[in-house]
Design a protein around this motif. Sequence first.
Motif, PDB file in Angstrom:
ATOM      1  N   TYR A  12       0.826  -1.205   0.000  1.00  0.00           N
ATOM      2  CA  TYR A  12       0.000   0.000   0.000  1.00  0.00           C
ATOM      3  C   TYR A  12       0.860   1.255   0.000  1.00  0.00           C
ATOM      4  O   TYR A  12       0.480   2.271  -0.569  1.00  0.00           O
ATOM      5  CB  TYR A  12      -0.976  -0.015   1.180  1.00  0.00           C
ATOM      6  CG  TYR A  12      -2.032  -1.066   0.963  1.00  0.00           C
ATOM      7  CD1 TYR A  12      -3.136  -0.799   0.172  1.00  0.00           C
ATOM      8  CD2 TYR A  12      -1.886  -2.339   1.485  1.00  0.00           C
ATOM      9  CE1 TYR A  12      -4.088  -1.768  -0.069  1.00  0.00           C
ATOM     10  CE2 TYR A  12      -2.831  -3.318   1.240  1.00  0.00           C
ATOM     11  CZ  TYR A  12      -3.930  -3.024   0.463  1.00  0.00           C
ATOM     12  OH  TYR A  12      -4.859  -3.992   0.207  1.00  0.00           O
ATOM     13  N   ARG A  13       2.015   1.189   0.622  1.00  0.00           N
ATOM     14  CA  ARG A  13       2.942   2.321   0.588  1.00  0.00           C
ATOM     15  C   ARG A  13       3.335   2.594  -0.862  1.00  0.00           C
ATOM     16  O   ARG A  13       3.327   3.746  -1.301  1.00  0.00           O
ATOM     17  CB  ARG A  13       4.191   2.036   1.422  1.00  0.00           C
ATOM     18  CG  ARG A  13       5.152   3.216   1.424  1.00  0.00           C
ATOM     19  CD  ARG A  13       6.411   2.991   2.246  1.00  0.00           C
ATOM     20  NE  ARG A  13       6.178   2.187   3.419  1.00  0.00           N
ATOM     21  CZ  ARG A  13       6.905   1.105   3.731  1.00  0.00           C
ATOM     22  NH1 ARG A  13       7.902   0.734   2.981  1.00  0.00           N
ATOM     23  NH2 ARG A  13       6.641   0.423   4.823  1.00  0.00           N
ATOM     24  N   ARG A  14       3.658   1.531  -1.607  1.00  0.00           N
ATOM     25  CA  ARG A  14       4.002   1.703  -3.023  1.00  0.00           C
ATOM     26  C   ARG A  14       2.827   2.293  -3.795  1.00  0.00           C
ATOM     27  O   ARG A  14       3.010   3.165  -4.640  1.00  0.00           O
ATOM     28  CB  ARG A  14       4.438   0.365  -3.625  1.00  0.00           C
ATOM     29  CG  ARG A  14       5.823  -0.069  -3.183  1.00  0.00           C
ATOM     30  CD  ARG A  14       6.296  -1.312  -3.907  1.00  0.00           C
ATOM     31  NE  ARG A  14       5.496  -2.509  -3.598  1.00  0.00           N
ATOM     32  CZ  ARG A  14       5.664  -3.254  -2.507  1.00  0.00           C
ATOM     33  NH1 ARG A  14       6.594  -2.955  -1.626  1.00  0.00           N
ATOM     34  NH2 ARG A  14       4.908  -4.327  -2.312  1.00  0.00           N
ATOM     35  N   PHE A  15       1.621   1.833  -3.493  1.00  0.00           N
ATOM     36  CA  PHE A  15       0.429   2.363  -4.154  1.00  0.00           C
ATOM     37  C   PHE A  15       0.330   3.870  -3.942  1.00  0.00           C
ATOM     38  O   PHE A  15       0.112   4.635  -4.890  1.00  0.00           O
ATOM     39  CB  PHE A  15      -0.828   1.655  -3.623  1.00  0.00           C
ATOM     40  CG  PHE A  15      -2.110   2.336  -4.027  1.00  0.00           C
ATOM     41  CD1 PHE A  15      -2.638   2.145  -5.293  1.00  0.00           C
ATOM     42  CD2 PHE A  15      -2.768   3.169  -3.133  1.00  0.00           C
ATOM     43  CE1 PHE A  15      -3.818   2.783  -5.668  1.00  0.00           C
ATOM     44  CE2 PHE A  15      -3.942   3.802  -3.498  1.00  0.00           C
ATOM     45  CZ  PHE A  15      -4.470   3.616  -4.769  1.00  0.00           C
ATOM     46  N   TRP A  16       0.464   4.309  -2.686  1.00  0.00           N
ATOM     47  CA  TRP A  16       0.324   5.742  -2.406  1.00  0.00           C
ATOM     48  C   TRP A  16       1.466   6.547  -2.988  1.00  0.00           C
ATOM     49  O   TRP A  16       1.253   7.658  -3.486  1.00  0.00           O
ATOM     50  CB  TRP A  16       0.192   5.976  -0.896  1.00  0.00           C
ATOM     51  CG  TRP A  16      -1.170   5.606  -0.437  1.00  0.00           C
ATOM     52  CD1 TRP A  16      -1.526   4.552   0.339  1.00  0.00           C
ATOM     53  CD2 TRP A  16      -2.398   6.263  -0.788  1.00  0.00           C
ATOM     54  NE1 TRP A  16      -2.883   4.510   0.498  1.00  0.00           N
ATOM     55  CE2 TRP A  16      -3.444   5.546  -0.176  1.00  0.00           C
ATOM     56  CE3 TRP A  16      -2.710   7.375  -1.550  1.00  0.00           C
ATOM     57  CZ2 TRP A  16      -4.774   5.921  -0.311  1.00  0.00           C
ATOM     58  CZ3 TRP A  16      -4.039   7.747  -1.687  1.00  0.00           C
ATOM     59  CH2 TRP A  16      -5.057   7.018  -1.070  1.00  0.00           C
ATOM     60  N   GLU A  17       2.681   6.015  -2.961  1.00  0.00           N
ATOM     61  CA  GLU A  17       3.811   6.729  -3.561  1.00  0.00           C
ATOM     62  C   GLU A  17       3.588   6.913  -5.056  1.00  0.00           C
ATOM     63  O   GLU A  17       3.823   8.001  -5.603  1.00  0.00           O
ATOM     64  CB  GLU A  17       5.117   5.973  -3.298  1.00  0.00           C
ATOM     65  CG  GLU A  17       5.586   6.077  -1.872  1.00  0.00           C
ATOM     66  CD  GLU A  17       6.755   5.154  -1.562  1.00  0.00           C
ATOM     67  OE1 GLU A  17       7.162   4.353  -2.433  1.00  0.00           O
ATOM     68  OE2 GLU A  17       7.267   5.241  -0.425  1.00  0.00           O
ATOM     69  N   GLU A  18       3.116   5.860  -5.727  1.00  0.00           N
ATOM     70  CA  GLU A  18       2.844   5.955  -7.157  1.00  0.00           C
ATOM     71  C   GLU A  18       1.702   6.934  -7.427  1.00  0.00           C
ATOM     72  O   GLU A  18       1.744   7.713  -8.391  1.00  0.00           O
ATOM     73  CB  GLU A  18       2.524   4.579  -7.729  1.00  0.00           C
ATOM     74  CG  GLU A  18       3.724   3.656  -7.769  1.00  0.00           C
ATOM     75  CD  GLU A  18       3.370   2.212  -8.079  1.00  0.00           C
ATOM     76  OE1 GLU A  18       2.176   1.923  -8.372  1.00  0.00           O
ATOM     77  OE2 GLU A  18       4.275   1.365  -8.021  1.00  0.00           O
ATOM     78  N   SER A  19       0.697   6.928  -6.568  1.00  0.00           N
ATOM     79  CA  SER A  19      -0.427   7.858  -6.730  1.00  0.00           C
ATOM     80  C   SER A  19       0.043   9.299  -6.581  1.00  0.00           C
ATOM     81  O   SER A  19      -0.345  10.175  -7.371  1.00  0.00           O
ATOM     82  CB  SER A  19      -1.521   7.564  -5.702  1.00  0.00           C
ATOM     83  OG  SER A  19      -2.074   6.291  -5.924  1.00  0.00           O
ATOM     84  N   TYR A  20       0.878   9.562  -5.590  1.00  0.00           N
ATOM     85  CA  TYR A  20       1.399  10.914  -5.397  1.00  0.00           C
ATOM     86  C   TYR A  20       2.315  11.311  -6.542  1.00  0.00           C
ATOM     87  O   TYR A  20       2.309  12.471  -6.982  1.00  0.00           O
ATOM     88  CB  TYR A  20       2.126  11.033  -4.055  1.00  0.00           C
ATOM     89  CG  TYR A  20       1.185  11.057  -2.868  1.00  0.00           C
ATOM     90  CD1 TYR A  20       0.088  11.911  -2.840  1.00  0.00           C
ATOM     91  CD2 TYR A  20       1.397  10.228  -1.780  1.00  0.00           C
ATOM     92  CE1 TYR A  20      -0.774  11.926  -1.761  1.00  0.00           C
ATOM     93  CE2 TYR A  20       0.530  10.235  -0.698  1.00  0.00           C
ATOM     94  CZ  TYR A  20      -0.549  11.090  -0.691  1.00  0.00           C
ATOM     95  OH  TYR A  20      -1.404  11.103   0.371  1.00  0.00           O
ATOM     96  N   ASP A  21       3.095  10.370  -7.056  1.00  0.00           N
ATOM     97  CA  ASP A  21       3.960  10.666  -8.204  1.00  0.00           C
ATOM     98  C   ASP A  21       3.114  11.076  -9.411  1.00  0.00           C
ATOM     99  O   ASP A  21       3.443  12.035 -10.126  1.00  0.00           O
ATOM    100  CB  ASP A  21       4.839   9.463  -8.555  1.00  0.00           C
ATOM    101  CG  ASP A  21       5.943   9.221  -7.534  1.00  0.00           C
ATOM    102  OD1 ASP A  21       6.215  10.125  -6.712  1.00  0.00           O
ATOM    103  OD2 ASP A  21       6.521   8.116  -7.557  1.00  0.00           O
ATOM    104  N   ARG A  22       2.007  10.347  -9.644  1.00  0.00           N
ATOM    105  CA  ARG A  22       1.121  10.691 -10.756  1.00  0.00           C
ATOM    106  C   ARG A  22       0.477  12.058 -10.533  1.00  0.00           C
ATOM    107  O   ARG A  22       0.357  12.861 -11.462  1.00  0.00           O
ATOM    108  CB  ARG A  22       0.046   9.618 -10.939  1.00  0.00           C
ATOM    109  CG  ARG A  22       0.579   8.339 -11.566  1.00  0.00           C
ATOM    110  CD  ARG A  22      -0.543   7.401 -12.009  1.00  0.00           C
ATOM    111  NE  ARG A  22      -1.461   7.017 -10.956  1.00  0.00           N
ATOM    112  CZ  ARG A  22      -1.272   6.002 -10.115  1.00  0.00           C
ATOM    113  NH1 ARG A  22      -0.193   5.252 -10.207  1.00  0.00           N
ATOM    114  NH2 ARG A  22      -2.159   5.721  -9.189  1.00  0.00           N
TER     115      ARG A  22
ATOM    116  N   GLN B 102       2.958  14.702 -11.288  1.00  0.00           N
ATOM    117  CA  GLN B 102       3.113  14.830 -12.744  1.00  0.00           C
ATOM    118  C   GLN B 102       1.969  15.648 -13.339  1.00  0.00           C
ATOM    119  O   GLN B 102       2.193  16.533 -14.158  1.00  0.00           O
ATOM    120  CB  GLN B 102       3.174  13.442 -13.400  1.00  0.00           C
ATOM    121  CG  GLN B 102       3.473  13.492 -14.868  1.00  0.00           C
ATOM    122  CD  GLN B 102       4.834  14.098 -15.156  1.00  0.00           C
ATOM    123  OE1 GLN B 102       5.812  13.794 -14.485  1.00  0.00           O
ATOM    124  NE2 GLN B 102       4.895  14.964 -16.142  1.00  0.00           N
TER     125      GLN B 102
END
Length: 105
Positions: A87-97, A100
Amino acid sequence: MVTATLDVTFAALADPTRRAILARLSRGEATVKELAEPFAMTQPAISKHLKVLERAGLVERGRDAQRRPCRLVAAPMRAATEWLGGYRRFWEESYDRLDQVLSDE
């Protein structure tokens, strides 16, 4: 099996008193009496919390002459940390998007 282990681990960690007990045990062994000192509860109440932590595999009790010291067993938290890591990876990817999208505007 992993789901059942996670269920028991998270149930044990859900209580603030049990989390405080684990925090104390992270500094070293302690008896039930020592664990009960900072709380406004009886030793039997602390023992009930310890039984929940033992069932989750987070605490074990030893025997040292007349003492029965409790000690932290952190291994079950590894599975919980790994599960949360997804879930940490999910949120990091969401914040990265989101970053962007905001930088494109």
